[in-house]
Design a protein around this motif. Structure first.
Motif, PDB file in Angstrom:
ATOM      1  N   CYS A   1       0.853  -1.182   0.000  1.00 20.37           N
ATOM      2  CA  CYS A   1       0.000   0.000   0.000  1.00 20.37           C
ATOM      3  C   CYS A   1       0.895   1.240   0.000  1.00 20.37           C
ATOM      4  N   GLU A   2       0.635   2.144  -0.950  1.00 26.31           N
ATOM      5  CA  GLU A   2       1.429   3.370  -1.029  1.00 26.31           C
ATOM      6  C   GLU A   2       0.574   4.564  -0.623  1.00 26.31           C
ATOM      7  N   ILE A   3       1.057   5.354   0.330  1.00 26.28           N
ATOM      8  CA  ILE A   3       0.339   6.550   0.760  1.00 26.28           C
ATOM      9  C   ILE A   3       1.065   7.753   0.154  1.00 26.28           C
ATOM     10  N   TYR A   4       0.421   8.415  -0.807  1.00 28.79           N
ATOM     11  CA  TYR A   4       1.041   9.571  -1.445  1.00 28.79           C
ATOM     12  C   TYR A   4       0.568  10.855  -0.765  1.00 28.79           C
ATOM     13  N   THR A   5       1.535  11.716  -0.396  1.00 28.81           N
ATOM     14  CA  THR A   5       1.179  12.932   0.322  1.00 28.81           C
ATOM     15  C   THR A   5       2.054  14.098  -0.117  1.00 28.81           C
ATOM     16  N   ASP A   6       2.064  15.175   0.682  1.00 32.69           N
ATOM     17  CA  ASP A   6       2.761  16.399   0.269  1.00 32.69           C
ATOM     18  C   ASP A   6       4.152  16.534   0.871  1.00 32.69           C
ATOM     19  N   VAL A   7       4.628  15.481   1.569  1.00 33.53           N
ATOM     20  CA  VAL A   7       6.001  15.474   2.078  1.00 33.53           C
ATOM     21  C   VAL A   7       6.684  14.224   1.528  1.00 33.53           C
ATOM     22  N   PRO A   8       8.044  14.205   1.538  1.00 32.50           N
ATOM     23  CA  PRO A   8       8.738  13.084   0.881  1.00 32.50           C
ATOM     24  C   PRO A   8       8.615  11.744   1.606  1.00 32.50           C
ATOM     25  N   GLY A   9       7.986  11.743   2.782  1.00 30.25           N
ATOM     26  CA  GLY A   9       7.867  10.494   3.529  1.00 30.25           C
ATOM     27  C   GLY A   9       7.671  10.834   4.989  1.00 30.25           C
ATOM     28  N   ILE A  10       8.042   9.920   5.868  1.00 28.56           N
ATOM     29  CA  ILE A  10       7.936  10.189   7.302  1.00 28.56           C
ATOM     30  C   ILE A  10       9.235  10.846   7.747  1.00 28.56           C
TER      31      ILE A  10
ATOM     32  N   ARG B   1       5.036   8.271   0.548  1.00 30.37           N
ATOM     33  CA  ARG B   1       5.860   8.910  -0.490  1.00 30.37           C
ATOM     34  C   ARG B   1       5.261  10.237  -0.922  1.00 30.37           C
ATOM     35  N   SER B   2       6.054  11.014  -1.621  1.00 31.58           N
ATOM     36  CA  SER B   2       5.551  12.269  -2.162  1.00 31.58           C
ATOM     37  C   SER B   2       4.879  12.019  -3.511  1.00 31.58           C
ATOM     38  N   SER B   3       3.742  12.697  -3.754  1.00 29.98           N
ATOM     39  CA  SER B   3       3.092  12.538  -5.058  1.00 29.98           C
ATOM     40  C   SER B   3       3.692  13.506  -6.077  1.00 29.98           C
ATOM     41  N   TRP B   4       4.733  14.247  -5.662  1.00 25.72           N
ATOM     42  CA  TRP B   4       5.372  15.202  -6.572  1.00 25.72           C
ATOM     43  C   TRP B   4       6.645  14.632  -7.195  1.00 25.72           C
ATOM     44  N   THR B   5       7.205  13.565  -6.563  1.00 22.88           N
ATOM     45  CA  THR B   5       8.504  13.063  -7.027  1.00 22.88           C
ATOM     46  C   THR B   5       8.464  11.533  -7.168  1.00 22.88           C
ATOM     47  N   ASP B   6       9.578  10.957  -7.606  1.00 21.28           N
ATOM     48  CA  ASP B   6       9.668   9.502  -7.695  1.00 21.28           C
ATOM     49  C   ASP B   6      10.541   8.930  -6.589  1.00 21.28           C
ATOM     50  N   ASP B   7      10.833   9.754  -5.589  1.00 16.59           N
ATOM     51  CA  ASP B   7      11.700   9.275  -4.505  1.00 16.59           C
ATOM     52  C   ASP B   7      11.030   8.130  -3.741  1.00 16.59           C
ATOM     53  N   PRO B   8      11.874   7.261  -3.165  1.00 18.69           N
ATOM     54  CA  PRO B   8      11.315   6.030  -2.601  1.00 18.69           C
ATOM     55  C   PRO B   8      10.455   6.201  -1.340  1.00 18.69           C
ATOM     56  N   GLY B   9      10.620   7.287  -0.576  1.00 16.63           N
ATOM     57  CA  GLY B   9       9.778   7.486   0.601  1.00 16.63           C
ATOM     58  C   GLY B   9      10.204   6.656   1.803  1.00 16.63           C
ATOM     59  N   THR B  10       9.297   6.449   2.735  1.00 14.74           N
ATOM     60  CA  THR B  10       9.598   5.746   3.992  1.00 14.74           C
ATOM     61  C   THR B  10       8.755   4.487   4.131  1.00 14.74           C
ATOM     62  N   TRP B  11       9.415   3.362   4.385  1.00 15.13           N
ATOM     63  CA  TRP B  11       8.684   2.108   4.617  1.00 15.13           C
ATOM     64  C   TRP B  11       8.355   1.942   6.087  1.00 15.13           C
TER      65      TRP B  11
END
Ligand code: ADP
Ligand code: ASP
Ligand code: MG
Length: 620
Positions: A171-180, A231-241
């Motif tokens: 499950c991917e949660i896309y938001t306005d910050v790059p992750g947690i 993850r961020s919905s603005w970039t392709d960065d991997p985010g936080t698991w």
């Protein structure tokens, strides 16, 4: 080919352009060979706007009508996103919670999910469609088929519950910050991104005010072993698991209300040291715990009760073998902490209690279910066990009791919560086995063998108020009465602290109990407890709404002396007075004056070296 649930928050779908950008990302994910269910929030600040409209008409709108109103926000987004997908040639269909069959309790504005029908979803997925589902809403299990909502921020919970029900790969949660991040970047721009965090840590952080994830979403991920990434919905960065232990095969029936407690634990190797009547001013806790840390004494629970007059009581527990050292430190420091230099009678007093035990219930289903702690207190009361200290966290409630009463307490708790007698090690077993649930792709994050920092993140909660009940008769059953009453009104309680001092009034020994509740529940709780007090014999119920709660979280603080001292020192150096302290194994929370909350967060974040050199700019 994977089955993925993606969730896009309000800012991520805040405009036509943003919806088009989301459609592109969804399209590419499908092109890469995946099946997709997409959960969306209402656009931008739509939900806030709807709440404002309701409040303009009524100070206390009906909860049913609030659900009718707020559920419309998400319905707009699902239709628009489906259109955007169809426009770029991606077959898609939108569905409300009711159409999917996200079946919930009939509890309006805070419904829990009971189960999710997957037939229709699966049929559309098999037809190659992307299914766009409205987050935050469901349909009641009652005959009336009422529309319900899950509570503010609940779209995260819809997404993770869908992933669990569909047995999605992740499950991917896309938001306005790059992750947690280590804390809220809106308050501390130097906050740093984490590559991973355990679900236990995230559960605490989310419940202590980090709104990047809805706590109930983390709870479901943990209970069902859903791999979760922010993850961020603005970039392709991997985010936080968010890593979870291997799940114990749980049924998907009663998804959010299944067994709340899965372990009863005890520790008879405990002793308590209390310092009574220390001055209520910045620096006292820092001095005490600073000295304790220098002597390498590892403390377990710490509590500081609200002040009576101008002094506080601070109590902590240690394991019996180091009691002598802990007591010596406390005794040595006590004279220096006197409130009135010329009145030795007022000198801080050290009190040691050796024959105590800690009994705990643990499990990830206690969030927002005030009845669970109340049930623990009621069980202890029925077994005629008096509670000396209480510590609460999202995954554990612990009570300090007399060691002679430990066996009786444990037996009673096991029977109430239907726990077999072999579970003392559940906690340890769980910790040893994180991370087993990662999908083969996306790439594996850092392994947990990397040294765990003592503090993972810092959170600020400005949405709590403090209630203090004065002069409660000190006998078994009082905590059960108080928290039972609150639970009946569905009011969740945090940071419960009993004063260490006992005062005899009208021939009865009495103590104060203080605790925090959500701001919206404050007045109600005060009124109700004042009324009950007339009958049950306690004194005044005092409400203080000008407070803030600042907390540190990290599983690395287990067995590491000095973590609490560092937090208290950072506050002291900045002249921030600590009004209350409460700890559990992986968190320490302090209540401070509301106007100092944000400063407290910054200085604590800095003190633990969490600040990075880069600054985050959150999209408006
Ligand atoms: P969405 O609408 O996507 O659900 P939310 O506003 O609910 O987004 O959550 C994201 C926000 O959470 C961020 O903009 C940030 O201000 C806040 N936040 C609080 N604590 C943290 C944290 N520790 N890490 C990341 N974001 C955080
Ligand atoms: N729209 C709802 C809210 O603002 C749910 C969500 O966004 O998660 O609370
Ligand atoms: Mg959110």
């Amino acid at each position: 080919m994977s089955l993925i649930v993606q969730k896009y928050g309000g800012t991520s779908v805040g405009s036509v352009e943003r919806i088009q950008a989301v459609a592109q990302r969804v399209y590419q994910t499908v092109q890469a060979g995946n099946s997709l269910v997409v959960v969306v929030s209402a656009m931008g600040k739509t939900t806030d706007g709807l709440v404002k409209l309701a409040n303009a008409l009524s100070a206390n709108p009906s909860r049913r009508e609030m659900d009718m109103l707020l559920s419309t926000g998400e319905q707009v987004t699902i239709a628009l996103l489906s259109m955007a997908l169809q426009e770029i040639g991606q077959p898609a269909i939108s569905m409300t919670g009711a159409q999917v069959g996200i079946v919930t309790e009939a509890e309006h504005t805070r419904a829990r999910i009971l189960h999710i029908e997957t037939d229709r979803l699966e049929r559309y997925l098999n037809q190659g469609k992307v299914v766009v589902v409205a987050g935050f809403q469901g349909i009641s299990s009652t005959e009336e088929l009422e529309i319900t909502t899950l509570g503010r921020g609940g779209s995260d919970t819809s997404a993770v519950a869908l992933a669990a029900a569909l047995r999605a790969d992740f499950c991917e949660i896309y938001t306005d910050v790059p992750g947690i991040l280590t804390t809220d970047p809106r308050l501390v721009p130097e906050a740093q991104l984490m590559t991973q965090i355990t679900s236990d840590e995230m559960l605490e952080l989310a419940s202590l005010g980090a709104k990047v994830l809805h706590p109930r979403a983390v709870e479901i991920a943990r209970n069902y072993g859903v791999p979760l990434v922010v993850r961020s919905s603005w970039t392709d960065d991997p985010g936080t698991w968010v890593t979870s232990p291997k799940p114990i095969g749980r049924s998907l029936v009663n998804l959010e209300i299944a067994k709340a407690v899965d372990g009863v634990e005890f520790d008879t190797n405990q002793a308590r040291v209390a310092l009574l009547r220390v001055p209520d001013k910045p620096g006292v806790a820092a001095r005490l715990f600073g000295e304790i840390a220098r002597q390498k004494v590892d403390v377990d629970l710490i509590i500081q009760s609200i002040h009576e007059g101008n002094s506080n009581d601070i109590a902590f527990t240690v394991t019996t073998p180091i009691l002598k050292r802990a007591e010596a430190v406390a005794a040595a420091i006590a004279p220096a902490l006197r409130s009135h230099p010329h009145a030795p009678a007022e000198e801080a007093e050290v009190m040691v209690e050796q024959n105590i035990a800690k009994v705990s219930i643990s499990g990830a289903g206690m969030i927002g279910r005030p009845g669970v702690a109340a049930q623990m207190f009621a069980t202890l009361a029925e077994a005629n066990v008096n509670i000396h200290m209480i510590s609460t966290s999202e995954v554990k409630v612990s009570c300090v009791v007399a060691s002679a009463e430990c066996d009786r307490a444990v037996a009673a708790l096991r029977s109430t919560f239907e726990i077999e007698a072999v579970q003392e090690d559940t906690e340890t077993e769980r910790r040893g086995d994180v991370e087993s649930n990662f999908p083969a792709s996306p790439p594996l994050p850092l392994s947990p063998s990397h040294s765990t920092p003592p503090v993972r993140g810092v959170a600020l909660d400005m949405n709590q108020v403090r209630l203090a009940i004065r002069q409660i008769p000190d006998r078994p059953g009082m905590a059960a009465k108080i928290f039972g009453l609150l639970a009946q009104h569905n009011i969740s309680v945090d940071m419960i602290i009993q004063s260490q001092r006992c005062r005899i009034v009208d021939g009865i020994p009495r103590r104060d109990i203080a605790f925090t509740v959500a701001r919206i529940d404050g007045d109600n709780a005060q009124k109700m407890l004042s009324q009950a007090g007339a009958e049950l014999g306690w004194g005044e119920v005092v409400l203080d709404s000008a407070i803030a709660k600042v907390s540190i979280v990290g599983s690395g603080m287990l067995g590491q002396p000095g973590v609490a001292a560092k937090m208290f020192e950072a506050l002291a150096q900045n002249q921030i007075n600590i009004q209350m302290i409460a700890t559990s194994e992986i968190k320490i929370s302090c209540v401070v004056a509301q106007e100092q909350g944000s400063k407290a967060l910054q200085v604590i974040h800095e003190a633990f070296g969490l600040a990075g050199s880069e600054k985050f700019v959150v999209p408006a």
